[in-house]
Scaffold this active site. Sequence first.
Site, PDB file in Angstrom:
ATOM      1  N   TYR A 166      -2.676  -0.103  10.080  1.00  0.00           N
ATOM      2  CA  TYR A 166      -2.476  -0.715   8.741  1.00  0.00           C
ATOM      3  C   TYR A 166      -1.186  -0.212   8.071  1.00  0.00           C
ATOM      4  CZ  TYR A 166      -3.659  -0.972   3.480  1.00  0.00           C
ATOM      5  OH  TYR A 166      -4.114  -0.964   2.610  1.00  0.00           O
ATOM      6  N   SER A 195       0.585  -1.186  -0.424  1.00  0.00           N
ATOM      7  CA  SER A 195      -0.583   0.007   0.074  1.00  0.00           C
ATOM      8  C   SER A 195       1.152   1.231   0.097  1.00  0.00           C
ATOM      9  CB  SER A 195      -0.907  -0.204   1.447  1.00  0.00           C
ATOM     10  OG  SER A 195      -1.912   1.124   1.576  1.00  0.00           O
TER      11      SER A 195
END
Length: 254
Positions: free
Chosen positions: A158, A145
């Site tokens: 995250y 990501s």
Amino acid sequence: MKNLFDLTGRKALITGSAQGIGHLLAQGLAEHGAEIIINDITQERAEKAAGELVKQGFKASGIAFDVTNKTEVEKAVRQIEQEIGEIDILINNAGIQRRHPFLEFPEKEWDDVINVNQKAVFLMMQAVGKYMVKRQRGKIINIGSMQSELGRDTITPYAASKGAVKMLTRGGCVELARHNIQVNGIAPGYFITELTKPLVDNEEFTSWLCKRTPANRWGNPDELIGAAVYLSAPASDFVNGHLLFVDGGMLAAV
């Protein structure tokens, strides 16, 4: 040279691929010749997603297992190898997101994020990697990501998990490249998906995003397919330990 992006005869296991970006990547690899193994937590969804590909003339099957459970992972990988065939490509796509202020983040939700986004990648790389080492070939692609490199408000766990995915990718390269296994990652920027729809619809956020991104727009999910095909194909046989950012230039800008 004509076969650089040909995946004919290759079998690709993609975790969390019954829907969303995972299913899109399954579609893209299938269109380049790969046989797809769809994974989901439920057999019904996995078979339904595989059936959609079969209706289009592609080879696909579905198998349900919990990517965070070592016993289930090892059993499923063994079953695939014995009943479907050798796993040539593994894409670790399964992931979840939870949002809370850092100082108020519930421990249970921290555990959920780390288990799905980080532990599952470790378990899948181990289980599939053992078979790839025996064959002395294979492709492993981990979905990272922007948060593999950047922090953002309310999603610190995250970001921590995706930072770990980056280092699992590099560590996996160091130990597996000698066995002709390429371990790479794809790090998407901001893409229009069902999960990001509230942000897309938020005019203030979208305005900020477009100004922050040199490409001046959101990404379209199908723009991830090329990166996945490239890292799955012979074209990337000497690419290893690399995290490919598909982000419209966001990481390059200040």
